[in-house]
Design an enzyme around this catalytic site. Structure first.
Site, PDB file in Angstrom:
ATOM      1  N   GLY A 185      44.497  67.351  71.819  1.00  0.00           N
ATOM      2  CA  GLY A 185      45.654  67.654  72.603  1.00  0.00           C
ATOM      3  C   GLY A 185      46.316  68.770  72.026  1.00  0.00           C
ATOM      4  O   GLY A 185      45.914  69.204  70.986  1.00  0.00           O
ATOM      5  N   ASP A 312      62.307  61.970  75.872  1.00  0.00           N
ATOM      6  CA  ASP A 312      60.972  61.317  75.562  1.00  0.00           C
ATOM      7  C   ASP A 312      61.020  60.086  75.893  1.00  0.00           C
ATOM      8  O   ASP A 312      59.996  59.151  76.051  1.00  0.00           O
ATOM      9  CB  ASP A 312      60.693  61.747  74.143  1.00  0.00           C
ATOM     10  N   ALA A 320      60.878  69.379  75.400  1.00  0.00           N
ATOM     11  CA  ALA A 320      62.621  69.438  75.008  1.00  0.00           C
ATOM     12  C   ALA A 320      63.380  69.989  76.172  1.00  0.00           C
ATOM     13  O   ALA A 320      64.471  69.587  76.390  1.00  0.00           O
ATOM     14  CB  ALA A 320      62.611  70.335  73.685  1.00  0.00           C
ATOM     15  N   HIS A 444      55.923  98.594  83.674  1.00  0.00           N
ATOM     16  CA  HIS A 444      54.835  99.056  82.753  1.00  0.00           C
ATOM     17  C   HIS A 444      54.917  99.799  81.564  1.00  0.00           C
ATOM     18  O   HIS A 444      55.667 100.519  81.418  1.00  0.00           O
ATOM     19  CB  HIS A 444      54.009  99.996  83.916  1.00  0.00           C
TER      20      HIS A 444
END
Length: 465
Positions: A185, A312, A320, A444
């Site tokens: 992961g 979480d 976060a 650019h």
């Protein structure tokens, strides 16, 4: 035993918790925040920030290594590269320390009282905190649970000794010659790539058929190519079985059913994270669960009146910035404002090499909605700024509805594309159409021009390919 009362009690001073407390303080809410370790939580202390510091140091070291080997295209050479990992870790710790102090200062500025210690619920309105000076009881009208998550360990590879989590991986004083990473992961590949650049021999073991399974294969292909170039051995469809009897190697069942013996100095286990629920006395509360996580509604309310949960501990995505947004919202609700969770997009960034950004729906996810879509993809091989950065690998991709051109999702893979995440998130949040992106002047030479060109491509008239 001391007792204090407050309107709002926040348990956990990670990104979600401290943002919630700061915003509540700004709004005049009498707020207390309890933290057992250090302000900033996992992200600041042992996660997002320190990992990016180590990744950056590894990138700089790799540049010097290429220069010393005469492999860079810039015509620059150096005599020899070297690294003192202990000094690198000390530099990382100084950054973390400065941010710790900053968070504490912001809490104080907002009028938030901070209590250092481990909180434990007595009931839905009361917690007790073991502090250095003794037991403190806090009674609150409203409580926010923001206790975060912690690394999952494998039953046959418990953390300890040579078996480490991401926490220990970010504080190593010596470079492991052989590093095994269990799990491909984002955490495993970010740290595995960093240590490979620093000189470790890295092997990654992943049980699923490919790396980064949460991202589509087109996005992960450049990452897999880079892992190979760095000499990282990746075993997909492979299962770690446990240590040998001697404890000097890991036995792995490969995708073809054969057993392979892998020697190591350290084994980094990154197979996921689980909510930090133990030790808080949550059994004293009657909270509905969603699997391992606390179930919440679109205002982060739990099944108990006056108890919110954020971050979480409430499940995926464990990010976060999601926790911060939830914390801010809850603070405003407690202050009497009308708020609910109406976010259209939560950008996610994988700090591999090259980086990956995802915002909104992927092409496959958009297809599942049943709507016809337009997809525009622009490669960095046609972007001047990417060429000057020697970062032509990758692309920007835009997914939109075919009937009205409303943008559903934006993805990118490439060098430094994490800095495009804000533009991607803003475009989706504002309900942009392809014409809005294509018609906005992009400076650019920048990599952001690939964003405009991808929108033009979806409209059928890209200019530079």
């Amino acid at each position: 035993m001391k007792e204090i009362s407050c309107k709002l009690l926040v348990i956990g001073a990670g990104p979600g918790g401290y943002v919630c407390a700061i915003r509540a303080g700004q709004l005049g809410v009498d707020t207390v925040i309890v933290e057992a370790v250090k302000a900033g939580g996992t992200c600041l202390n042992i996660g997002c920030i320190p990992s990016k510091a180590v990744i950056h140091a590894a990138d700089e070291y790799e540049k010097l290594a290429e220069m010393a080997a005469g492999k860079n295209p810039f015509g620059i050479t150096v005599e020899k590269q070297a690294i003192d990992l202990a000094k690198t870790v000390a530099w990382k710790d100084r950054i973390v320390g400065r941010l710790n102090t900053g968070v504490a200062g912001l809490l104080k500025k907002a009028g938030v009282k901070m209590v250092a210690g481990w909180a434990r619920f007595r009931d839905g309105k009361t917690v007790e905190v073991e502090t250095e000076t003794g037991l403190q009881v806090i009674r609150a009208e409203t409580i926010v649970i923001a206790t975060g998550a912690k690394p999952m360990e494998l039953p046959f590879l418990p953390f300890g000794g040579a078996v480490i989590s991401s926490t220990e991986a970010l504080s190593l004083k010596e470079l492991p010659k052989k590093l095994l990473v269990i799990g491909a992961g984002y955490i495993g590949l970010e740290l595995g790539t960093a240590y490979a650049k620093l000189g470790s021999q890295v092997t990654v073991v992943e049980a699923l058929p490919r790396i980064l399974p949460q991202y589509d294969a087109e996005l992960t292909r450049p990452v897999a190519k880079r892992l190979d170039a760095l000499g990282i051995k990746v075993l997909v469809g492979a299962k770690a079985r446990g240590l040998t009897r001697e404890g000097d190697a890991l036995m792995v069942e490969t995708s073809d059913g054969k057993d392979e013996r892998l020697a190591f100095d350290k084994i980094l286990v990154t197979v996921g994270r689980r909510p930090a629920m133990e030790g808080w006395g949550l059994e004293e509360l009657d909270l509905d669960k969603d699997g391992l996580f606390i179930r919440i509604d679109d205002q982060c309310r739990t099944s108990m009146r006056g108890v919110f949960a954020i971050g979480d501990v409430t499940g995926e995505p464990m990010l976060a910035h999601r926790a911060m947004a939830q914390g801010e919202m809850v603070a405003e609700i407690v202050a009497g404002h009308r708020r609910n969770w109406d976010k259209r997009s939560i950008p996610a960034v994988c700090f591999t090499d090259p980086e990956i950004v995802m915002a909104g729906l992927s092409p496959e996810e958009a297809k599942k909605t049943g709507r016809e879509t337009r997809i525009g993809q622009f490669p960095f091989t046609a972007n001047g700024r990417a060429m000057t950065l020697a970062g032509e690998e990758g692309f920007v991709r835009v997914v939109a509805r075919a009937d009205n051109n409303v943008v559903l999702g934006i993805q990118a893979v490439g060098k430094g594309v994490s800095e495009l995440s804000a533009a991607f998130g803003l475009a989706i949040e504002m309900g942009s159409r392809l014409e809005d992106i294509a018609g906005s002047i992009h400076a650019h030479p920048t990599q952001s021009e690939a964003f405009q060109e991808a929108a033009l491509k979806a409209l059928g008239h890209a200019l530079h390919i």
